[in-house]
Design a protein around this motif. Structure first.
Motif, PDB file in Angstrom:
ATOM      1  N   VAL A  33      -6.349  14.667 -12.886  1.00 24.01           N
ATOM      2  CA  VAL A  33      -5.528  14.561 -11.680  1.00 24.01           C
ATOM      3  C   VAL A  33      -6.431  14.271 -10.482  1.00 24.01           C
ATOM      4  O   VAL A  33      -6.147  13.399  -9.658  1.00 24.01           O
ATOM      5  CB  VAL A  33      -4.707  15.848 -11.448  1.00 24.01           C
ATOM      6  CG1 VAL A  33      -4.093  15.838 -10.046  1.00 24.01           C
ATOM      7  CG2 VAL A  33      -3.600  15.974 -12.490  1.00 24.01           C
ATOM      8  N   ALA A  34      -7.542  15.008 -10.390  1.00 26.29           N
ATOM      9  CA  ALA A  34      -8.485  14.778  -9.294  1.00 26.29           C
ATOM     10  C   ALA A  34      -9.042  13.359  -9.338  1.00 26.29           C
ATOM     11  O   ALA A  34      -9.177  12.701  -8.298  1.00 26.29           O
ATOM     12  CB  ALA A  34      -9.625  15.792  -9.362  1.00 26.29           C
ATOM     13  N   PRO A  46       0.806  -1.218   0.000  1.00 25.78           N
ATOM     14  CA  PRO A  46       0.000   0.000   0.000  1.00 25.78           C
ATOM     15  C   PRO A  46       0.842   1.273   0.000  1.00 25.78           C
ATOM     16  O   PRO A  46       0.425   2.298  -0.540  1.00 25.78           O
ATOM     17  CB  PRO A  46      -0.815  -0.126   1.290  1.00 25.78           C
ATOM     18  CG  PRO A  46      -0.949  -1.607   1.506  1.00 25.78           C
ATOM     19  CD  PRO A  46       0.387  -2.157   1.063  1.00 25.78           C
ATOM     20  N   SER A  47       2.031   1.215   0.593  1.00 23.10           N
ATOM     21  CA  SER A  47       2.880   2.416   0.643  1.00 23.10           C
ATOM     22  C   SER A  47       3.250   2.885  -0.764  1.00 23.10           C
ATOM     23  O   SER A  47       3.462   4.083  -0.983  1.00 23.10           O
ATOM     24  CB  SER A  47       4.147   2.153   1.460  1.00 23.10           C
ATOM     25  OG  SER A  47       4.966   1.167   0.852  1.00 23.10           O
ATOM     26  N   GLY A  48       3.313   1.973  -1.724  1.00 15.92           N
ATOM     27  CA  GLY A  48       3.603   2.355  -3.104  1.00 15.92           C
ATOM     28  C   GLY A  48       2.515   3.243  -3.686  1.00 15.92           C
ATOM     29  O   GLY A  48       2.793   4.206  -4.413  1.00 15.92           O
ATOM     30  N   ILE A  49       1.259   2.950  -3.356  1.00 19.39           N
ATOM     31  CA  ILE A  49       0.145   3.778  -3.821  1.00 19.39           C
ATOM     32  C   ILE A  49       0.159   5.119  -3.100  1.00 19.39           C
ATOM     33  O   ILE A  49      -0.063   6.177  -3.716  1.00 19.39           O
ATOM     34  CB  ILE A  49      -1.200   3.063  -3.574  1.00 19.39           C
ATOM     35  CG1 ILE A  49      -1.270   1.744  -4.376  1.00 19.39           C
ATOM     36  CG2 ILE A  49      -2.373   3.968  -3.930  1.00 19.39           C
ATOM     37  CD1 ILE A  49      -1.236   1.915  -5.872  1.00 19.39           C
ATOM     38  N   ALA A  50       0.409   5.103  -1.791  1.00 15.97           N
ATOM     39  CA  ALA A  50       0.461   6.348  -1.027  1.00 15.97           C
ATOM     40  C   ALA A  50       1.521   7.281  -1.598  1.00 15.97           C
ATOM     41  O   ALA A  50       1.279   8.477  -1.817  1.00 15.97           O
ATOM     42  CB  ALA A  50       0.748   6.049   0.447  1.00 15.97           C
ATOM     43  N   ASN A  51       2.688   6.740  -1.867  1.00 20.75           N
ATOM     44  CA  ASN A  51       3.787   7.568  -2.378  1.00 20.75           C
ATOM     45  C   ASN A  51       3.487   8.085  -3.782  1.00 20.75           C
ATOM     46  O   ASN A  51       3.856   9.212  -4.124  1.00 20.75           O
ATOM     47  CB  ASN A  51       5.102   6.786  -2.347  1.00 20.75           C
ATOM     48  CG  ASN A  51       5.581   6.530  -0.936  1.00 20.75           C
ATOM     49  OD1 ASN A  51       5.365   7.338  -0.050  1.00 20.75           O
ATOM     50  ND2 ASN A  51       6.204   5.385  -0.702  1.00 20.75           N
ATOM     51  N   TYR A  52       2.805   7.264  -4.608  1.00 19.48           N
ATOM     52  CA  TYR A  52       2.426   7.732  -5.943  1.00 19.48           C
ATOM     53  C   TYR A  52       1.459   8.918  -5.830  1.00 19.48           C
ATOM     54  O   TYR A  52       1.616   9.921  -6.525  1.00 19.48           O
ATOM     55  CB  TYR A  52       1.773   6.618  -6.768  1.00 19.48           C
ATOM     56  CG  TYR A  52       1.180   7.162  -8.041  1.00 19.48           C
ATOM     57  CD1 TYR A  52       1.971   7.384  -9.157  1.00 19.48           C
ATOM     58  CD2 TYR A  52      -0.165   7.550  -8.103  1.00 19.48           C
ATOM     59  CE1 TYR A  52       1.445   7.970 -10.308  1.00 19.48           C
ATOM     60  CE2 TYR A  52      -0.696   8.128  -9.234  1.00 19.48           C
ATOM     61  CZ  TYR A  52       0.110   8.332 -10.337  1.00 19.48           C
ATOM     62  OH  TYR A  52      -0.406   8.922 -11.468  1.00 19.48           O
ATOM     63  N   CYS A  53       0.449   8.792  -4.972  1.00 16.56           N
ATOM     64  CA  CYS A  53      -0.527   9.877  -4.804  1.00 16.56           C
ATOM     65  C   CYS A  53       0.154  11.163  -4.367  1.00 16.56           C
ATOM     66  O   CYS A  53      -0.191  12.261  -4.838  1.00 16.56           O
ATOM     67  CB  CYS A  53      -1.598   9.472  -3.784  1.00 16.56           C
ATOM     68  SG  CYS A  53      -2.737   8.198  -4.373  1.00 16.56           S
ATOM     69  N   TYR A  54       1.122  11.031  -3.486  1.00 17.61           N
ATOM     70  CA  TYR A  54       1.861  12.205  -3.019  1.00 17.61           C
ATOM     71  C   TYR A  54       2.666  12.827  -4.157  1.00 17.61           C
ATOM     72  O   TYR A  54       2.669  14.058  -4.343  1.00 17.61           O
ATOM     73  CB  TYR A  54       2.771  11.823  -1.862  1.00 17.61           C
ATOM     74  CG  TYR A  54       3.680  12.936  -1.376  1.00 17.61           C
ATOM     75  CD1 TYR A  54       3.152  14.148  -0.939  1.00 17.61           C
ATOM     76  CD2 TYR A  54       5.063  12.773  -1.363  1.00 17.61           C
ATOM     77  CE1 TYR A  54       3.974  15.175  -0.495  1.00 17.61           C
ATOM     78  CE2 TYR A  54       5.894  13.801  -0.920  1.00 17.61           C
ATOM     79  CZ  TYR A  54       5.343  14.985  -0.493  1.00 17.61           C
ATOM     80  OH  TYR A  54       6.163  16.005  -0.055  1.00 17.61           O
ATOM     81  N   GLU A  55       3.344  12.005  -4.943  1.00 16.87           N
ATOM     82  CA  GLU A  55       4.162  12.516  -6.045  1.00 16.87           C
ATOM     83  C   GLU A  55       3.277  13.209  -7.092  1.00 16.87           C
ATOM     84  O   GLU A  55       3.635  14.280  -7.594  1.00 16.87           O
ATOM     85  CB  GLU A  55       4.949  11.364  -6.698  1.00 16.87           C
ATOM     86  CG  GLU A  55       6.050  10.791  -5.824  1.00 16.87           C
ATOM     87  CD  GLU A  55       7.128  11.809  -5.482  1.00 16.87           C
ATOM     88  OE1 GLU A  55       7.449  12.647  -6.344  1.00 16.87           O
ATOM     89  OE2 GLU A  55       7.627  11.790  -4.346  1.00 16.87           O
ATOM     90  N   LEU A  56       2.131  12.613  -7.428  1.00 14.98           N
ATOM     91  CA  LEU A  56       1.219  13.239  -8.388  1.00 14.98           C
ATOM     92  C   LEU A  56       0.720  14.582  -7.857  1.00 14.98           C
ATOM     93  O   LEU A  56       0.650  15.571  -8.592  1.00 14.98           O
ATOM     94  CB  LEU A  56       0.032  12.303  -8.667  1.00 14.98           C
ATOM     95  CG  LEU A  56      -1.070  12.870  -9.569  1.00 14.98           C
ATOM     96  CD1 LEU A  56      -0.521  13.191 -10.954  1.00 14.98           C
ATOM     97  CD2 LEU A  56      -2.249  11.891  -9.666  1.00 14.98           C
ATOM     98  N   THR A  57       0.384  14.606  -6.584  1.00  6.61           N
ATOM     99  CA  THR A  57      -0.098  15.845  -5.968  1.00  6.61           C
ATOM    100  C   THR A  57       0.969  16.933  -6.014  1.00  6.61           C
ATOM    101  O   THR A  57       0.675  18.103  -6.296  1.00  6.61           O
ATOM    102  CB  THR A  57      -0.523  15.570  -4.514  1.00  6.61           C
ATOM    103  OG1 THR A  57      -1.526  14.559  -4.502  1.00  6.61           O
ATOM    104  CG2 THR A  57      -1.061  16.817  -3.846  1.00  6.61           C
ATOM    105  N   LYS A  58       2.215  16.555  -5.739  1.00  2.00           N
ATOM    106  CA  LYS A  58       3.317  17.529  -5.792  1.00  2.00           C
ATOM    107  C   LYS A  58       3.481  18.094  -7.201  1.00  2.00           C
ATOM    108  O   LYS A  58       3.645  19.311  -7.382  1.00  2.00           O
ATOM    109  CB  LYS A  58       4.629  16.870  -5.351  1.00  2.00           C
ATOM    110  CG  LYS A  58       4.827  16.806  -3.868  1.00  2.00           C
ATOM    111  CD  LYS A  58       6.311  16.646  -3.499  1.00  2.00           C
ATOM    112  CE  LYS A  58       6.940  15.457  -4.194  1.00  2.00           C
ATOM    113  NZ  LYS A  58       8.361  15.273  -3.802  1.00  2.00           N
TER     114      LYS A  58
END
Length: 606
Positions: free
Chosen positions: A587-588, A545-557
């Motif tokens: 993106v949303a 799951p951390s892989g998805i969390a980190n992807y969401c953060y990177e996209l948001t940045k």
């Protein structure tokens, strides 16, 4: 098909045409071009030099020229030593954006009746105490993993095994009989699981007092400290009564069973309330009181087939020395089962209930050896998924002041923790002025979404295999790698889209000119969105799951960097505005879909 796949296929065609080389996907894997060089994707050509019989630079030049001529996505190229940097044409980026826009589930696969059936076990509570912070991590990991496996095209069954029998259950029951005065959840105003947990703590308090008194007596008789401690624990009247109650339960004593059922039902009602708040659920719940006898029967069956052996004292063991392990007890000399036996029984019931292709157990890393043994035993007993069962092993959650202990009542209660997070989210949002022009009901709902989102994201962004230190204060932050930061970005985009809708309809990307100029920042955003499918696939392979969390953060940045540099609603060029609105909308969409894989809601406004 994303840009990387399209160009990767073209690279393999080039290698075949130019050098008669049948290259694998791994050999032709593309990387993002480093920021100091021109281009979007880079191919490392060193693996092909020997077959080409040319220098790295010549090889790269030939492959680049072939791609410009035969692959519409490649607009131009440049060579830096053995690295071929490829620039993707604007038309290709717009086509990719169009594909993303048309697919509401972009990056996620849909299961069908033929898809593999994956069963995931998580939660596994005891009915002598409420759920605590450790259970929160377990439940969040299990739920997220189920969603990720579904997004990878699997059918998923979510299961729970409740530890509803044993000496620890009897301790709570006995304490309630002795000290409860008929107290109920209704009379006390407490949730049932909290009420029973209080009596588990009460048992331990009285038990330690008894042990302390007995130990002093035995030491006065000349025993050593260690001898007195051991004897006191054995002679404690409370522990003897608890064991007597367990024997009665095993024998089916009507009075004990009725009390057990009543108190367990109080606990289940409490659990259900906590699960609902946490946003997790199960397709099937199993109970150890129903599975342990099945396990004994399965072990006896294995014994008859010569898979196990009975020792002189009547106990049954599995010899695992050929697998590099030791011998494992399966049935005690008195015929009673152990945890391993119960897990075998649960597996037997599950295999009859569902045609399982893969079994995943979400259990802490202190049980690594247990599941290593269970895999071997299930394989011996003929379960087709036994040998390849997955123990999704995760680290412990620690607090700034140390570990939690249920007996001493020092756990962080799940219900209290969730309420704390929601309250903190409300207070922080009020202080930052984010609740302007909202009703009180809207404020409370957004505080719930943000508070629980902060909790879930803080836990799930950490590699599950690692121990983690939980600090609630760090998770409620509208900046940085947090749930509220991602949720706020989603809400901001939705606000932009609502304002755009008031102005007029947004052009579909397919109507936008393919030569409409788009900036490197916009290309970066399209490229990052296109990576969602690969992130989902990798998270499924790694159980991460951390892989998805980190992807969401990177996209948001990446979006926030773009939004900082470019206007959307005030852009005078209608073509540019249309592209940016479609970018923002998607993106949303991907943030919402990605966060949903973590069990996190995203608000429409904040």
């Amino acid at each position: 098909m994303n840009i990387e796949t399209l160009i990767g296929n073209a690279v393999r065609e080039a290698l075949k045409a130019l050098y008669n080389l049948d290259a694998t996907d791994k050999m032709t894997q593309l990387q993002k071009t480093r920021s100091e060089f021109e281009g979007n994707l880079t191919l490392v050509v060193f693996p092909f030099v020997k077959m080409a019989r040319k220098s790295p630079e010549q090889t790269a030049e030939e492959i680049g020229a072939y791609l410009v001529e035969h692959c519409q996505a490649v607009d131009k190229y440049n060579v830096v030593k053995g690295f071929l940097n490829l620039s993707v044409g604007q038309g290709a980026w717009l086509q990719l954006l169009d594909a993303i826009d048309k697919d509401d589930r972009y990056g996620m696969k849909q299961a069908d009746e033929q898809s593999p059936l994956v069963m995931i076990e998580y939660s596994s509570p005891n009915t002598n105490k409420p759920l605590h912070l450790g259970h929160v991590r377990n439940n969040l990991l299990g739920w997220s993993l189920a969603k990720i496996m579904e997004a990878n095209g699997n059918r998923v069954v979510k299961t729970n095994i409740v530890n509803d029998r044993g000496i620890h259950i009897c301790k709570s029951m006995l304490a309630w009989l002795k000290y409860g005065n008929g107290e109920t959840p209704e009379s006390s105003g407490k949730k049932g699981d909290h009420l029973i947990g209080d009596y588990y703590v009460a048992f331990d308090k009285h038990y330690r007092e008894e042990v302390s008194e007995l130990k002093a007596q035995f030491m006065a008789q000349g025993m050593t400290d260690e001898e007195a401690e051991k004897r006191a624990k054995e002679e404690s009247p409370l522990i003897k009564e608890a064991h007597e109650m367990l024997v009665k339960w095993e024998q089916g004593d009507a009075e004990v069973r009725a009390l057990w059922e009543k108190m367990n039902n109080w606990v289940y009602a409490g659990f259900d309330e906590t699960y609902k708040k946490l946003g997790v659920s199960f397709d099937k719940i199993y109970y150890e009181s129903q599975t342990y006898l099945k396990g004994k029967a399965k072990v006896e069956e294995g014994l008859a087939k010569g898979l196990f052996e009975r020792h002189d004292d009547g106990s049954v063991w599995a010899d695992l020395t050929n697998e590099g392990l030791d011998q494992k007890l399966l049935l005690r000399s008195d015929g009673t089962s152990v945890y391993m036996t119960q897990d075998i029984g649960t597996a037997e019931m599950r295999f009859k209930d569902y045609p399982i292709d893969k079994m995943i157990y979400v259990v802490g890393n202190e049980q690594n050896y247990h599941f290593q043994v269970l895999s071997i035993l299930l394989d011996r007993l003929g379960f087709k998924w036994g040998k390849e069962l997955v123990h999704f092993s995760y680290g412990m959650v620690e607090l700034p002041n140390g570990k939690m202990k249920s007996r001493e009542g020092t756990v962080v209660d799940a219900d209290d923790l969730m309420q704390l997070m929601v309250d903190d989210a409300y207070q922080t949002s009020m202080e930052l002025g984010k609740f302007a022009d909202m009703t009180e009901d809207e404020r409370k709902e957004i505080a719930r979404i943000v508070g629980l989102g902060a909790l879930k994201y803080f836990i799930l962004k950490v590699d599950a295999r690692k121990n983690m230190l939980f600090n609630p204060e760090e998770s409620i932050d509208f900046n940085g790698n947090t749930g509220p930061f991602i949720q706020y970005t989603h809400a901001r985009i939705r606000s932009i889209l609502r304002k755009a809708a008031d102005i007029g309809p947004v052009s579909p990307i397919g109507l936008i000119s393919p030569i409409s100029p788009i900036t490197p920042k916009e290309i970066e955003l399209i490229q990052k969105m296109s990576e969602f499918g690969a992130a989902v696939e990798q998270a499924g392979k790694d159980y991460s799951p951390s892989g998805i969390a980190n992807y969401c953060y990177e996209l948001t940045k990446v979006f926030n960097q773009f939004y900082h540099d470019f206007s959307i609603l005030s852009e005078p060029d209608e073509q540019k505005k249309a592209v940016r609105l479609v970018l923002a909308k998607n993106v949303a969409k991907i943030i919402k879909n990605g966060m949903s894989l973590l069990g996190i809601e995203v608000p429409e406004r904040m």
